[in-house]
Design a protein around this motif. Sequence first.
Motif, short mmCIF file in Angstrom:
data_model
loop_
_atom_site.label_atom_id
_atom_site.label_comp_id
_atom_site.label_asym_id
_atom_site.label_seq_id
_atom_site.Cartn_x
_atom_site.Cartn_y
_atom_site.Cartn_z
N ARG A 22 46.03 54.56 41.41
CA ARG A 22 44.07 53.72 40.53
C ARG A 22 45.12 52.75 41.62
NH1 ARG A 22 43.87 55.11 35.68
NH2 ARG A 22 44.29 56.66 34.78
N VAL A 23 43.34 52.02 41.54
CA VAL A 23 43.63 50.74 42.30
C VAL A 23 44.15 49.19 41.64
CG1 VAL A 23 41.34 48.54 42.19
CG2 VAL A 23 40.69 51.47 41.79
N ALA A 24 44.85 48.59 42.78
CA ALA A 24 45.95 48.09 42.31
C ALA A 24 45.74 46.99 41.98
CB ALA A 24 46.29 47.56 43.75
N SER A 25 46.15 45.95 41.01
CA SER A 25 45.91 44.83 39.79
C SER A 25 46.56 44.28 39.34
CB SER A 25 44.93 45.39 38.60
OG SER A 25 44.49 45.00 37.83
N CYS A 26 46.14 42.99 39.37
CA CYS A 26 47.18 42.31 38.65
C CYS A 26 47.87 42.41 37.09
CB CYS A 26 47.20 40.38 38.50
SG CYS A 26 45.09 40.59 37.81
N THR A 27 46.87 43.54 36.51
CA THR A 27 47.41 43.08 35.36
C THR A 27 48.71 44.64 35.13
OG1 THR A 27 45.49 42.33 34.66
CG2 THR A 27 46.69 43.75 33.19
N PHE A 28 49.74 44.74 34.22
CA PHE A 28 50.11 45.91 34.55
C PHE A 28 49.83 47.03 32.94
CE2 PHE A 28 53.79 47.77 31.99
CZ PHE A 28 54.15 48.74 32.63
#
Length: 286
Positions: free
Chosen positions: A95-101
């Motif tokens: 998945r695309v890296a995100s600042c949301t867990f």
Amino acid sequence: MVICEVGNGSTARFWHDNWTSLGPLIDITGPRGPGVTGLHVDAVVAEALRDGDWWVRRSRSRNRLITMLRECLPEAAPILNSEAEDIYLWKPGNRVASCTFSTADTWEALHPQGETVFWHRQVWFQGRIPKHAFITWVIARNRLGTRDRMRSWGVQGPATCILCNAADETRQHLFFDCPYRTEVWTFFCSRLNLHPPALFEDGLRWLRNPSPDEFVKLIAKLVFQAALYSIWKERNVRIHNQAFRPAQAVILEMKQTIQARLDPLSRASNSRRTDTTLLGTWFNFF
């Protein structure tokens, strides 16, 4: 699953953070990496930059670890010219890296979906009896310890089916071809006016839609799984306890088990049908 998007390199740890897309560099070089290269183990990325380039690229050493490290490092200029702070992101799987867990995305990454099988809904349907469904799942994957499989593992023992003593015990014979099983299965199919195929996997496919009546369809699935479970149980009791029951005793036990399961299902059913209930459909046939 934590990656570091490097800005100016002031906080990203050179050895231990995943900032090059290859994983932590300490995993590539091993614990000898800091000692061989001369960059201390707690160094940040900015400390590895000297005179406009990576310090290690100025080394003339032919050491294997240093050569490997040179190939792993990205271009130095974007980091040298950046004024942005380093950012840590969460990247489960592909998945695309995100600042949301995301708990759901993390679960899927840790427990990837297995092979898709055609019999999933025939085994894990709503209203199933759990122990019957489990045995059906094991049988569908052909992982049950039937005598033919045990002999293929080198286990010495008889090969004959203990229920009929007329053929070798295989999955197909034990659960479809054996006369003992046929007597049990025929009793229920004749009452329900069903005509299943003769091969095991064909039977699983047939179970997708054995009847146009939704109640009969659920009963057929319960009967199918109960038959597999009861035949396997009878087979094991005969082998280990030398106790033999006629097919009629197994049929009676199955009827009691299925009826007990249908009672709460019938009570909880929100069906719009007014002509009969799930349990009422059962009593129409049995």
